[in-house]
Design a protein around this motif. Structure first.
Motif, mmCIF file in Angstrom:
data_model
loop_
_atom_site.group_PDB
_atom_site.id
_atom_site.type_symbol
_atom_site.label_atom_id
_atom_site.label_comp_id
_atom_site.label_asym_id
_atom_site.label_seq_id
_atom_site.Cartn_x
_atom_site.Cartn_y
_atom_site.Cartn_z
ATOM 1 N N MET A 1 19.883 -20.681 11.500
ATOM 2 C CA MET A 1 20.204 -21.923 12.131
ATOM 3 C C MET A 1 19.144 -22.721 11.378
ATOM 4 S SD MET A 1 20.451 -21.820 16.134
ATOM 5 C CE MET A 1 19.187 -20.581 16.775
ATOM 6 N N LEU A 2 18.024 -22.406 10.950
ATOM 7 C CA LEU A 2 16.952 -23.014 10.118
ATOM 8 C C LEU A 2 17.576 -23.561 8.598
ATOM 9 C CD1 LEU A 2 14.223 -24.539 10.589
ATOM 10 C CD2 LEU A 2 13.341 -22.131 9.380
ATOM 11 N N GLN A 3 17.678 -24.782 8.450
ATOM 12 C CA GLN A 3 18.023 -25.504 7.179
ATOM 13 C C GLN A 3 17.053 -26.328 6.607
ATOM 14 O OE1 GLN A 3 21.948 -27.434 7.688
ATOM 15 N NE2 GLN A 3 22.572 -25.615 8.910
ATOM 16 N N ASP A 4 16.143 -27.026 7.493
ATOM 17 C CA ASP A 4 15.063 -28.059 7.035
ATOM 18 C C ASP A 4 13.962 -27.954 7.919
ATOM 19 O OD1 ASP A 4 13.750 -29.905 5.991
ATOM 20 O OD2 ASP A 4 15.016 -31.516 6.344
ATOM 21 N N PRO A 5 12.901 -26.931 7.606
ATOM 22 C CA PRO A 5 11.900 -26.799 8.370
ATOM 23 C C PRO A 5 11.094 -28.098 8.786
ATOM 24 C CG PRO A 5 11.863 -25.231 6.777
ATOM 25 C CD PRO A 5 13.085 -26.203 6.383
ATOM 26 N N ALA A 6 11.150 -28.732 7.644
ATOM 27 C CA ALA A 6 10.042 -29.934 8.077
ATOM 28 C C ALA A 6 10.872 -30.871 9.026
ATOM 29 C CB ALA A 6 9.823 -30.813 6.562
ATOM 30 N N THR A 7 11.953 -31.123 9.021
ATOM 31 C CA THR A 7 12.670 -32.269 10.050
ATOM 32 C C THR A 7 13.416 -31.871 11.087
ATOM 33 O OG1 THR A 7 14.287 -32.568 8.457
ATOM 34 C CG2 THR A 7 12.346 -33.903 8.315
ATOM 35 N N GLN A 8 13.710 -30.552 10.858
ATOM 36 C CA GLN A 8 14.932 -29.973 12.000
ATOM 37 C C GLN A 8 14.331 -29.552 13.251
ATOM 38 O OE1 GLN A 8 16.965 -26.686 10.390
ATOM 39 N NE2 GLN A 8 18.546 -26.490 12.303
ATOM 40 N N PRO A 9 14.729 -30.205 14.515
ATOM 41 C CA PRO A 9 14.331 -30.088 15.606
ATOM 42 C C PRO A 9 15.033 -28.700 16.143
ATOM 43 C CG PRO A 9 15.441 -31.719 15.965
ATOM 44 C CD PRO A 9 15.411 -31.459 14.440
ATOM 45 N N LEU A 10 14.423 -27.789 17.118
ATOM 46 C CA LEU A 10 15.087 -26.791 17.928
ATOM 47 C C LEU A 10 14.929 -27.099 19.312
ATOM 48 C CD1 LEU A 10 16.526 -24.063 17.909
ATOM 49 C CD2 LEU A 10 14.190 -22.997 18.213
ATOM 50 N N VAL A 11 16.033 -27.326 20.159
ATOM 51 C CA VAL A 11 16.011 -27.523 21.330
ATOM 52 C C VAL A 11 16.212 -26.151 22.390
ATOM 53 C CG1 VAL A 11 16.688 -28.628 23.507
ATOM 54 C CG2 VAL A 11 16.255 -29.764 21.270
ATOM 55 N N ILE A 12 15.405 -25.507 23.055
ATOM 56 C CA ILE A 12 15.421 -24.374 23.926
ATOM 57 C C ILE A 12 16.051 -24.872 25.309
ATOM 58 C CG2 ILE A 12 14.508 -22.341 24.621
ATOM 59 C CD1 ILE A 12 12.558 -22.873 22.301
ATOM 60 N N GLN A 13 17.193 -24.598 25.574
ATOM 61 C CA GLN A 13 17.817 -24.751 26.927
ATOM 62 C C GLN A 13 17.574 -23.498 27.704
ATOM 63 O OE1 GLN A 13 21.961 -25.763 26.416
ATOM 64 N NE2 GLN A 13 21.442 -27.778 25.239
ATOM 65 N N ALA A 14 17.039 -23.964 29.146
ATOM 66 C CA ALA A 14 16.836 -22.670 29.928
ATOM 67 C C ALA A 14 17.283 -23.190 31.652
ATOM 68 C CB ALA A 14 15.483 -21.943 29.934
ATOM 69 N N ASP A 15 17.789 -22.339 32.296
ATOM 70 C CA ASP A 15 17.814 -22.790 33.765
ATOM 71 C C ASP A 15 16.707 -22.264 34.482
ATOM 72 O OD1 ASP A 15 18.286 -20.222 34.733
ATOM 73 O OD2 ASP A 15 20.502 -20.145 34.398
#
Length: 70
Positions: free
Chosen positions: A16-30
């Motif tokens: 999933m990682l394309q641009d380490p400097a600017t790409q956010p990752l949102v982790i969803q959990a219930d």
């Protein structure tokens, strides 16, 4: 979002990682997901190069509220 098995977590995140400097990752959990699992995902994300992480926790069936940002 999608579910990822624990043994494929780092490879999935790398894909999933394309641009380490600017790409956010949102982790969803219930609310039923133990917080340690969320921390494990965050650790794996940092390890593969994500630097912008967010966590979204589902409070009820139709509503999500941002919980924390790093």
């Amino acid at each position: 979002g999608r579910s990822v098995p624990a043994d494929g977590l780092e490879n999935s995140l790398r894909g999933m990682l394309q641009d380490p400097a600017t790409q956010p990752l949102v982790i969803q959990a219930d609310k039923d997901v133990p917080f340690q699992r969320v921390v494990t995902v965050m650790d794996a994300a940092k390890k593969v190069g994500f630097s912008r992480l967010g966590v979204c926790v589902r409070q009820d069936a139709g509503r999500a509220a941002p919980k924390a940002r790093r």
